[in-house]
Design an enzyme around this catalytic site. Structure first.
Site, PDB file in Angstrom:
ATOM      1  N   HIS A 128       6.138  -0.965   1.785  1.00 29.10           N
ATOM      2  CA  HIS A 128       5.925  -0.978   0.331  1.00 29.10           C
ATOM      3  C   HIS A 128       6.828   0.051  -0.371  1.00 29.10           C
ATOM      4  O   HIS A 128       7.503  -0.265  -1.357  1.00 29.10           O
ATOM      5  CB  HIS A 128       4.446  -0.671   0.088  1.00 29.10           C
ATOM      6  CG  HIS A 128       4.053  -0.516  -1.341  1.00 29.10           C
ATOM      7  ND1 HIS A 128       3.983  -1.576  -2.216  1.00 29.10           N
ATOM      8  CD2 HIS A 128       3.693   0.575  -2.065  1.00 29.10           C
ATOM      9  CE1 HIS A 128       3.590  -1.130  -3.401  1.00 29.10           C
ATOM     10  NE2 HIS A 128       3.412   0.168  -3.341  1.00 29.10           N
TER      11      HIS A 128
HETATM   12  C1  HEM Z   1       3.695   7.030  -2.388  1.00 30.29           C
HETATM   13  C2  HEM Z   1       4.559   6.124  -2.587  1.00 30.29           C
HETATM   14  C3  HEM Z   1       4.426   4.863  -3.385  1.00 30.29           C
HETATM   15  C4  HEM Z   1       5.404   4.392  -4.217  1.00 30.29           C
HETATM   16  C5  HEM Z   1       6.774   5.032  -4.489  1.00 30.29           C
HETATM   17  C6  HEM Z   1       4.911   3.161  -4.794  1.00 30.29           C
HETATM   18  C7  HEM Z   1       5.611   2.390  -5.714  1.00 30.29           C
HETATM   19  C8  HEM Z   1       5.154   1.244  -6.311  1.00 30.29           C
HETATM   20  C9  HEM Z   1       5.883   0.483  -7.311  1.00 30.29           C
HETATM   21  C10 HEM Z   1       7.264   0.832  -7.846  1.00 30.29           C
HETATM   22  C11 HEM Z   1       5.123  -0.580  -7.649  1.00 30.29           C
HETATM   23  C12 HEM Z   1       5.486  -1.680  -8.658  1.00 30.29           C
HETATM   24  C13 HEM Z   1       6.057  -2.885  -7.962  1.00 30.29           C
HETATM   25  C14 HEM Z   1       6.261  -4.045  -8.893  1.00 30.29           C
HETATM   26  O1  HEM Z   1       5.704  -4.046 -10.010  1.00 30.29           O
HETATM   27  O2  HEM Z   1       6.978  -5.018  -8.525  1.00 30.29           O
HETATM   28  C15 HEM Z   1       3.893  -0.515  -6.876  1.00 30.29           C
HETATM   29  C16 HEM Z   1       2.858  -1.420  -6.939  1.00 30.29           C
HETATM   30  C17 HEM Z   1       1.712  -1.364  -6.173  1.00 30.29           C
HETATM   31  N1  HEM Z   1       1.402  -0.395  -5.244  1.00 30.29           N
HETATM   32 FE1  HEM Z   1       2.513   1.233  -4.778  1.00 30.29          FE
HETATM   33  N2  HEM Z   1       3.656   2.869  -4.285  1.00 30.29           N
HETATM   34  C18 HEM Z   1       3.314   3.894  -3.419  1.00 30.29           C
HETATM   35  C19 HEM Z   1       2.135   3.967  -2.696  1.00 30.29           C
HETATM   36  C20 HEM Z   1       1.140   3.000  -2.678  1.00 30.29           C
HETATM   37  C21 HEM Z   1      -0.028   3.022  -1.820  1.00 30.29           C
HETATM   38  C22 HEM Z   1      -0.342   4.107  -0.784  1.00 30.29           C
HETATM   39  C23 HEM Z   1      -0.765   1.899  -2.091  1.00 30.29           C
HETATM   40  C24 HEM Z   1      -2.049   1.410  -1.474  1.00 30.29           C
HETATM   41  C25 HEM Z   1      -2.383   1.556  -0.211  1.00 30.29           C
HETATM   42  C26 HEM Z   1      -0.057   1.172  -3.131  1.00 30.29           C
HETATM   43  C27 HEM Z   1      -0.484  -0.023  -3.692  1.00 30.29           C
HETATM   44  C28 HEM Z   1       0.184  -0.734  -4.668  1.00 30.29           C
HETATM   45  C29 HEM Z   1      -0.298  -1.977  -5.246  1.00 30.29           C
HETATM   46  C30 HEM Z   1      -1.607  -2.701  -4.888  1.00 30.29           C
HETATM   47  C31 HEM Z   1       0.666  -2.364  -6.200  1.00 30.29           C
HETATM   48  C32 HEM Z   1       0.641  -3.619  -7.073  1.00 30.29           C
HETATM   49  C33 HEM Z   1       1.444  -4.693  -6.355  1.00 30.29           C
HETATM   50  C34 HEM Z   1       0.623  -5.889  -6.013  1.00 30.29           C
HETATM   51  O3  HEM Z   1      -0.507  -6.029  -6.531  1.00 30.29           O
HETATM   52  O4  HEM Z   1       1.104  -6.741  -5.207  1.00 30.29           O
HETATM   53  N3  HEM Z   1       1.097   1.860  -3.454  1.00 30.29           N
HETATM   54  N4  HEM Z   1       3.943   0.618  -6.066  1.00 30.29           N
END
Ligand code: HEM
Ligand code: HEM
Length: 206
Positions: free
Chosen positions: A166
Site C-alpha cells: 500500500h
Molecule cells: C504509513 C503510511 C501510509 C501511507 C503513506 C498511506 C497513503 C495513502 C494514500 C496516498 C491513500 C490514497 C490513495 C488513493 O486515494 O488512491 C491511502 C488510502 C487508504 N489507506 Fe493508506 N497509507 C498509509 C498507511 C495505511 C495503513 C496502515 C492502513 C490500514 C491498515 C491504510 C489504509 C488505507 C485505506 C483503507 C485507504 C483508502 C483506499 C481504499 O479504500 O481502497 N493506510 N493511503
C-alpha cells in the site's frame, strides 16, 4: 493547475490515526514475535509495559479502522471490470497503464488491499482477545488459544505485507500521497489513473 477533492478532512484524520496506530501496534507486537525484535520493547517502556500496551493499541487500531471501513467500503465493492483489470495487471507492472481498462475511484489492487486489511484486522481482534491475559484468555480452551496465537501472527504478517504494498504504491504513483495529506489531486492525475472517477466528479468534462 485544477485540483479535485478526493478526501474530506475527517477521512484524512481517520486514515492517519489508523496509520499511526498500525506502527505502534505493529512494533509492540513484533517485539514478542521473535527474540531478535525484543529490543523494540525499549520504545514502549520495557517488556511488561509493551505487553500491557500492545492489546490496547491493537483494539484502538481496530476501532479506528471500523471508522475507515464505514467511510470506504461501498467504493471497494468488487465489480466485473475489476476482475478484468486484475487479469491484465501484468501490463501495468510493465508500465503500460494505457492498456488497462478504465478505473473508478479505486483500482482492483487497491480494493484487494482494502479487503485484505479488513479481514486481517477482524482476525487480529478475535484471536488477540483469545489469548489476552489476564482478561479473557482463561475463558478459552488451551488448544483454541494455541491456534489463535498462530492465526494472530499470520494475520499480522499479512497486514504488514499489505501495508508495505500500500505504501509503496502510494509513493510509486506520483501525486497520490497528497490525496491523503492535502485531500486533493490534480485533474491530470485523476484522468490518468482513475478516469471513471474523474468523469464522475467533473460531470464528464475534460
Ligand atoms: C504509513 C503510511 C501510509 C501511507 C503513506 C498511506 C497513503 C495513502 C494514500 C496516498 C491513500 C490514497 C490513495 C488513493 O486515494 O488512491 C491511502 C488510502 C487508504 N489507506 Fe493508506 N497509507 C498509509 C498507511 C495505511 C495503513 C496502515 C492502513 C490500514 C491498515 C491504510 C489504509 C488505507 C485505506 C483503507 C485507504 C483508502 C483506499 C481504499 O479504500 O481502497 N493506510 N493511503
Ligand atoms: C486487534 C486487537 C489486538 C489484540 C487484542 C492483540 C493482542 C495480543 C496479545 C495478547 C499478544 C500476546 C503477547 C504475548 O503474551 O506474547 C499479541 C501478540 C502479537 N500481536 Fe497482537 N493484538 C491485537 C492487534 C495486533 C495488530 C494490529 C498487530 C499488527 C499490526 C499485532 C501483532 C502482534 C504480533 C506480531 C504478536 C506476536 C505474536 C507471536 O508471538 O506469535 N497485534 N497480540
Amino acid at each position: 493547475m485544477k485540483m479535485l477533492q478526493r478526501y474530506k478532512d475527517g477521512d484524512r484524520i481517520n486514515h492517519w490515526m489508523v496509520a499511526l496506530l498500525f506502527i505502534l501496534a505493529g512494533l509492540s507486537g513484533l517485539a514478542f514475535f521473535h527474540p531478535a525484535f525484543y529490543f523494540l520493547t525499549g520504545l514502549f517502556g520495557g517488556g511488561p509495559w509493551t505487553r500491557i500496551l500492545h492489546p490496547f493499541l491493537g483494539v484502538a487500531m481496530f476501532l479506528m479502522f471500523v471508522g475507515m471501513f464505514l467511510r470506504f467500503w461501498r467504493r471497494n465493492i468488487w465489480k466485473a471490470r475489476d476482475s478484468e483489470w486484475a487479469r491484465r495487471s501484468p501490463a501495468l507492472l510493465k508500465g503500460h497503464e494505457g492498456e488497462m481498462p478504465p478505473v473508478g475511484k479505486y483500482n482492483a489492487g487497491q480494493k484487494g488491499i482494502f479487503w485484505l486489511f479488513s479481514v486481517c484486522l477482524v482476525l487480529l481482534l478475535v484471536t488477540g482477545i483469545m489469548f489476552w491475559q489476564p482478561w479473557f484468555a482463561d475463558s478459552f480452551p488451551i488448544l483454541l488459544r494455541r491456534i489463535a496465537v498462530v492465526v494472530h501472527a499470520l494475520s499480522a504478517v499479512c497486514l504488514i505485507l499489505g501495508a508495505i504494498v500500500h505504501i509503496y504504491a502510494a509513493i510509486w504513483v506520483k501525486g497520490s500521497v497528497r490525496a491523503m495529506t492535502r485531500g486533493t489531486v490534480s485533474e491530470a492525475w485523476a484522468r490518468q489513473h482513475h478516469p471513471l472517477w474523474h468523469d464522475e466528479v467533473t460531470g464528464g468534462k475534460r
